[in-house]
Design a protein around this motif. Structure first.
Motif, mmCIF file in Angstrom:
data_model
loop_
_atom_site.group_PDB
_atom_site.id
_atom_site.type_symbol
_atom_site.label_atom_id
_atom_site.label_comp_id
_atom_site.label_asym_id
_atom_site.label_seq_id
_atom_site.Cartn_x
_atom_site.Cartn_y
_atom_site.Cartn_z
ATOM 1 N N ASN A 89 42.087 29.611 39.364
ATOM 2 C CA ASN A 89 40.857 30.386 39.303
ATOM 3 C C ASN A 89 40.704 30.874 37.869
ATOM 4 N N ASP A 90 39.804 30.269 37.113
ATOM 5 C CA ASP A 90 39.750 30.511 35.672
ATOM 6 C C ASP A 90 38.760 31.591 35.247
ATOM 7 N N VAL A 91 38.421 32.501 36.155
ATOM 8 C CA VAL A 91 37.536 33.612 35.798
ATOM 9 C C VAL A 91 38.417 34.779 35.336
ATOM 10 N N PRO A 92 38.326 35.197 34.065
ATOM 11 C CA PRO A 92 39.147 36.310 33.585
ATOM 12 C C PRO A 92 38.905 37.569 34.421
ATOM 13 N N MET A 93 39.961 38.329 34.641
ATOM 14 C CA MET A 93 39.884 39.496 35.518
ATOM 15 C C MET A 93 38.860 40.519 35.045
ATOM 16 N N ASP A 94 38.602 40.599 33.746
ATOM 17 C CA ASP A 94 37.617 41.576 33.268
ATOM 18 C C ASP A 94 36.185 41.196 33.668
ATOM 19 N N ARG A 95 36.013 40.020 34.265
ATOM 20 C CA ARG A 95 34.691 39.613 34.747
ATOM 21 C C ARG A 95 34.608 39.619 36.274
ATOM 22 N N TRP A 96 35.642 40.111 36.949
ATOM 23 C CA TRP A 96 35.619 40.230 38.400
ATOM 24 C C TRP A 96 34.792 41.450 38.793
ATOM 25 N N SER A 97 34.194 41.397 39.959
ATOM 26 C CA SER A 97 33.476 42.560 40.480
ATOM 27 C C SER A 97 34.490 43.602 40.953
ATOM 28 N N PRO A 98 34.075 44.870 41.075
ATOM 29 C CA PRO A 98 34.998 45.887 41.599
ATOM 30 C C PRO A 98 35.544 45.513 42.976
ATOM 31 N N GLU A 99 34.727 44.872 43.798
ATOM 32 C CA GLU A 99 35.173 44.461 45.131
ATOM 33 C C GLU A 99 36.265 43.388 45.045
ATOM 34 N N GLU A 100 36.123 42.479 44.077
ATOM 35 C CA GLU A 100 37.127 41.429 43.894
ATOM 36 C C GLU A 100 38.448 42.013 43.396
ATOM 37 N N VAL A 101 38.372 42.977 42.489
ATOM 38 C CA VAL A 101 39.584 43.652 42.013
ATOM 39 C C VAL A 101 40.242 44.393 43.169
ATOM 40 N N ASP A 102 39.438 45.111 43.970
ATOM 41 C CA ASP A 102 39.982 45.845 45.120
ATOM 42 C C ASP A 102 40.668 44.902 46.110
ATOM 43 N N ALA A 103 40.056 43.743 46.382
ATOM 44 C CA ALA A 103 40.647 42.778 47.313
ATOM 45 C C ALA A 103 41.979 42.252 46.775
ATOM 46 N N HIS A 104 42.048 42.022 45.475
ATOM 47 C CA HIS A 104 43.279 41.540 44.830
ATOM 48 C C HIS A 104 44.395 42.579 44.969
ATOM 49 N N VAL A 105 44.082 43.819 44.637
ATOM 50 C CA VAL A 105 45.081 44.889 44.708
ATOM 51 C C VAL A 105 45.494 45.131 46.158
ATOM 52 N N ARG A 106 44.543 45.115 47.074
ATOM 53 C CA ARG A 106 44.843 45.320 48.493
ATOM 54 C C ARG A 106 45.794 44.221 49.000
ATOM 55 N N PHE A 107 45.566 42.971 48.589
ATOM 56 C CA PHE A 107 46.444 41.863 48.977
ATOM 57 C C PHE A 107 47.874 42.139 48.513
ATOM 58 N N MET A 108 48.032 42.531 47.252
ATOM 59 C CA MET A 108 49.370 42.794 46.720
ATOM 60 C C MET A 108 50.022 43.980 47.424
ATOM 61 N N ASP A 109 49.242 45.020 47.717
ATOM 62 C CA ASP A 109 49.777 46.177 48.453
ATOM 63 C C ASP A 109 50.209 45.775 49.861
ATOM 64 N N ASP A 110 49.394 44.942 50.536
ATOM 65 C CA ASP A 110 49.742 44.488 51.884
ATOM 66 C C ASP A 110 51.020 43.650 51.870
ATOM 67 N N LEU A 111 51.156 42.777 50.875
ATOM 68 C CA LEU A 111 52.376 41.975 50.757
ATOM 69 C C LEU A 111 53.582 42.888 50.539
ATOM 70 N N ALA A 112 53.447 43.860 49.660
ATOM 71 C CA ALA A 112 54.550 44.802 49.407
ATOM 72 C C ALA A 112 54.907 45.554 50.689
ATOM 73 N N ASP A 113 53.910 45.953 51.477
ATOM 74 C CA ASP A 113 54.177 46.658 52.739
ATOM 75 C C ASP A 113 54.950 45.769 53.713
ATOM 76 N N ARG A 114 54.558 44.486 53.809
ATOM 77 C CA ARG A 114 55.279 43.560 54.705
ATOM 78 C C ARG A 114 56.721 43.368 54.231
ATOM 79 N N LEU A 115 56.906 43.294 52.915
ATOM 80 C CA LEU A 115 58.260 43.146 52.381
ATOM 81 C C LEU A 115 59.083 44.414 52.580
ATOM 82 N N ARG A 116 58.445 45.583 52.542
ATOM 83 C CA ARG A 116 59.152 46.839 52.841
ATOM 84 C C ARG A 116 59.645 46.822 54.290
ATOM 85 N N GLU A 117 58.762 46.398 55.199
ATOM 86 C CA GLU A 117 59.113 46.358 56.624
ATOM 87 C C GLU A 117 60.276 45.413 56.885
#
Length: 135
Positions: A18-46
């Motif tokens: 995905n060659d779109v630089p992160m500074d050109r992502w919408s706030p919703e796209e950034v939120d979805a990215h961070v939420r994915f990483m947080d969810d993965l970290a939560d599953r790994l904690r469990e």
């Protein structure tokens, strides 16, 4: 269990899939990215596999000992290197195969348009067997 460090690399501000630089992502796209990483970290904690994670600022400084008392300091990392360590995650898993699975999942975090980012991750095992100089 073996600990691994997953270094999140961005090359020239772009990822290979995905060659779109992160500074050109919408706030919703950034939120979805961070939420994915947080969810993965939560599953790994469990599962008991999560150790720690942190995003890194794009700015930084290079420092080294020069033997003269005051270390030389140079601004960095430099944008012209086309490579930036953007963050890291440490995991403690049963095998290298499992570490590769976690790294692949982390690399699939959503990016612009919801497509997988496909960022390069550097997978490094922690050094746990240091040679003993006395042996």
């Amino acid at each position: 269990m073996a600990k691994y460090l997953l270094l999140k690399h961005y090359r020239g501000g772009k990822a290979p899939v995905n060659d779109v630089p992160m500074d050109r992502w919408s706030p919703e796209e950034v939120d979805a990215h961070v939420r994915f990483m947080d969810d993965l970290a939560d599953r790994l904690r469990e599962s008991g596999e999560f150790v720690d994670a942190q995003a890194l600022s794009p700015g930084g400084t290079w420092v080294r000992y020069d033997g003269e008392g005051k270390p030389p300091v140079v601004d960095g990392p430099f944008a012209e290197t086309k490579d930036l360590v953007a963050g890291w995650m440490a995991i403690d898993v049963d095998s290298e195969e499992r570490a590769l699975e976690v790294a692949a999942e982390l690399s699939s975090a959503p990016a612009a348009g919801g497509r997988p980012l496909g960022e390069w991750l550097e997978l490094r095992p922690f050094l746990d067997d240091r040679p003993n100089a006395g042996e």
